[in-house]
Design an enzyme around this catalytic site. Structure first.
Site, PDB file in Angstrom:
ATOM      1  N   SER A   8       2.648  11.390  -4.220  1.00 32.80           N
ATOM      2  CA  SER A   8       1.784  10.235  -4.037  1.00 32.80           C
ATOM      3  C   SER A   8       1.137   9.961  -5.392  1.00 32.80           C
ATOM      4  O   SER A   8       0.428  10.816  -5.921  1.00 32.80           O
ATOM      5  CB  SER A   8       0.732  10.572  -2.974  1.00 32.80           C
ATOM      6  N   LYS A  24       5.547   7.583  -3.825  1.00 29.28           N
ATOM      7  CA  LYS A  24       4.667   6.662  -3.093  1.00 29.28           C
ATOM      8  C   LYS A  24       3.625   6.151  -4.078  1.00 29.28           C
ATOM      9  O   LYS A  24       2.949   6.949  -4.740  1.00 29.28           O
ATOM     10  CB  LYS A  24       4.033   7.431  -1.937  1.00 29.28           C
ATOM     11  N   LYS A  29       0.186   4.094  -4.821  1.00 30.10           N
ATOM     12  CA  LYS A  29      -1.020   3.545  -4.213  1.00 30.10           C
ATOM     13  C   LYS A  29      -1.177   2.118  -4.703  1.00 30.10           C
ATOM     14  O   LYS A  29      -1.037   1.840  -5.907  1.00 30.10           O
ATOM     15  CB  LYS A  29      -2.234   4.382  -4.622  1.00 30.10           C
ATOM     16  N   ASP A  49       1.282   2.675  -0.494  1.00 30.96           N
ATOM     17  CA  ASP A  49       0.200   2.993   0.447  1.00 30.96           C
ATOM     18  C   ASP A  49      -1.041   2.216   0.034  1.00 30.96           C
ATOM     19  O   ASP A  49      -1.566   2.405  -1.066  1.00 30.96           O
ATOM     20  CB  ASP A  49      -0.085   4.501   0.411  1.00 30.96           C
ATOM     21  N   GLU A  83       2.671   1.629   3.689  1.00 27.94           N
ATOM     22  CA  GLU A  83       1.765   2.469   4.497  1.00 27.94           C
ATOM     23  C   GLU A  83       0.391   1.822   4.627  1.00 27.94           C
ATOM     24  O   GLU A  83      -0.207   1.396   3.632  1.00 27.94           O
ATOM     25  CB  GLU A  83       1.659   3.840   3.797  1.00 27.94           C
ATOM     26  N   ASP A 102      -1.015   5.224   9.106  1.00 26.76           N
ATOM     27  CA  ASP A 102      -1.681   6.476   8.728  1.00 26.76           C
ATOM     28  C   ASP A 102      -3.078   6.472   9.378  1.00 26.76           C
ATOM     29  O   ASP A 102      -3.237   6.942  10.512  1.00 26.76           O
ATOM     30  CB  ASP A 102      -1.720   6.583   7.191  1.00 26.76           C
ATOM     31  N   LYS A 145      -0.828  13.597   9.882  1.00 28.59           N
ATOM     32  CA  LYS A 145      -1.617  14.632   9.205  1.00 28.59           C
ATOM     33  C   LYS A 145      -2.247  15.457  10.321  1.00 28.59           C
ATOM     34  O   LYS A 145      -3.014  14.919  11.128  1.00 28.59           O
ATOM     35  CB  LYS A 145      -2.700  13.983   8.335  1.00 28.59           C
ATOM     36  N   GLY A 196      -0.395  14.105   2.980  1.00 32.35           N
ATOM     37  CA  GLY A 196      -1.272  15.089   2.347  1.00 32.35           C
ATOM     38  C   GLY A 196      -2.659  14.520   2.171  1.00 32.35           C
ATOM     39  O   GLY A 196      -2.880  13.307   2.263  1.00 32.35           O
TER      40      GLY A 196
END
Ligand code: OSB
Ligand code: MG
Length: 370
Positions: free
Chosen positions: A135, A161, A163, A188, A213, A238, A262, A290
């Site tokens: 990430s 991934k 952000k 995400d 995401e 998420d 998660k 995570g």
């Protein structure tokens, strides 16, 4: 297993990088570790609540208080044949999943250790190797984002991934896609967009992302369904998913097609297994996200990732990416983008006690009255 003692411990750990998301910046972590003792053994887990209520309303301090005031008084002194009953006993604690999960997960570790088996055996896992990705936080430039992606793809990571947030989306995503035409790339947003931003999010359809995401609000499913209907890219939920019921509702109305599970967010292993089963029934892939965990939380993440429906790469990249020195042994580093599930009993890692003592900022031990 009679729960005789619950220890709360806050440790200070500094990330090797500054991690920026649409909701804030993290580098100096304060992590709450939970130890559950009973029948001569102990189990450990990590509470995934953050330092500030940016990802979820829970924080390390709310979790500490909830465990001390509401969880411990219910479970202390109780004798559990398996950890399943604990969730039932705590049904009157509304929300605060991260607090409840930490105790539940530590009890699972204790239970597996008492049986002398790796935790994943008890969970019904089907794999001993877990493909993982990274990430990548919001970077100062598109070039820096490409370099981060390059470094990690070269190390064999199975997915990157990125952000994103409004004003930081199409440009870095295009740059990474152009540099790595065949890479598994996802984004995400951590709830930074609204439905009116659909035209921007639709532009991301051009980049063949595995999923986008949590684009919309943390408490929304309805607008996600409206957005999913306008996107060819799958939405991965998420923050919006707290339970198997949320997953059922989200998948039923088409709010997304993928779920980031998660364990700490969804109230522990029993809840994660139920949620996973719902997703499998809907044909929706899941993966293990995570929360910048120490080795304790990372080991738990690897065990849950062994369930059959966890078919997409998780976030549990190498511990040495995050920490100069992690607090557990063995070191959980990926080789060619794959983590091996630790083999010992329980979660299969042990605390480096001297290091943990040095990093400890507060401890509270709650005991059963005899
Ligand atoms: O949304 O998945 C998230 C970190 C903190 C809070 C929320 C998230 C994240 C990450 C980092 O994406 C995942 C990791 O490397 O542990
Ligand atoms: Mg996320």
């Amino acid at each position: 297993m009679r729960i005789e003692q619950i220890e709360l411990r806050e440790v200070a750990m500094r990330l090797r990088f500054r991690f920026e998301t649409s909701f804030g910046v993290e580098q100096d972590r304060r992590i709450v570790l939970i130890t559950v003792r009973g029948d001569g053994g102990e189990g450990i887990a990590e509470c995934v609540a953050g330092e500030f209520p940016g990802y979820a309303y829970e924080t390390r301090d709310t979790a500490w208080g909830v465990i001390k005031d509401f969880v411990a008084p219910v479970v202390m002194g109780r004798d559990y044949a398996t950890p399943h009953q604990l969730l039932h006993d705590l049904r009157f604690v509304r929300g605060h999943n991260m607090a409840v999960a930490a105790v539940e997960m530590a009890l699972w570790d204790l239970h597996a250790k008492s049986l002398g088996v790796p935790l994943w055996h008890l969970l019904g896992g089907v794999r001993t190797e877990v493909p993982v990705g990274v990430s990548i936080g919001i970077q100062p430039s598109a070039e820096a984002t490409v370099e981060e992606a390059r470094t990690h793809l070269a190390q064999g990571y199975r997915r990157v991934k990125l952000k994103i947030k409004p004003g930081w989306d199409v440009v870095p995503v295009r740059a990474v896609r152009e540099a790595f035409p065949d890479a598994d790339v996802t984004v995400d947003a951590n709830s930074a967009y609204r439905l009116v931003d659909a035209p921007i999010l639709r532009q991301l359809d051009a980049f063949d992302l595995a999923y986008v995401e949590q684009p919309l609000a943390h408490d929304d499913l309805v607008d996600h369904a409206a957005l999913q209907a306008q996107l060819s890219t799958s939405i991965c939920l998420d923050e919006s998913i707290h339970s198997a019921e949320d997953a059922r509702k989200g998948l039923q109305i088409g709010a997304g097609r993928v779920i980031n599970v998660k364990v700490g967010r969804v109230r522990g292993y029993v809840a994660a297994r139920r949620l996973h089963d719902v997703a499998v029934a809907f044909g929706a892939p899941v993966w293990c996200g995570g929360m910048l965990e120490s080795g304790v939380g990372r080991a738990h993440n690897l065990h849950v990732s062994t369930l059959e429906g966890f078919v997409l790469p998780g976030d549990t990249s190498s511990a040495s990416r995050y920490w100069d020195e992690d607090i557990v042994e063995p070191l959980l580093d990926a080789v060619d983008g794959v983590q091996r599930v630790p083999e010992g009993p329980g979660i299969g890692v042990t605390l480096k006690h001297d290091l943990v003592e040095r990093l400890t900022r507060r401890v509270e031990v709650l005991s059963a009255s005899v």
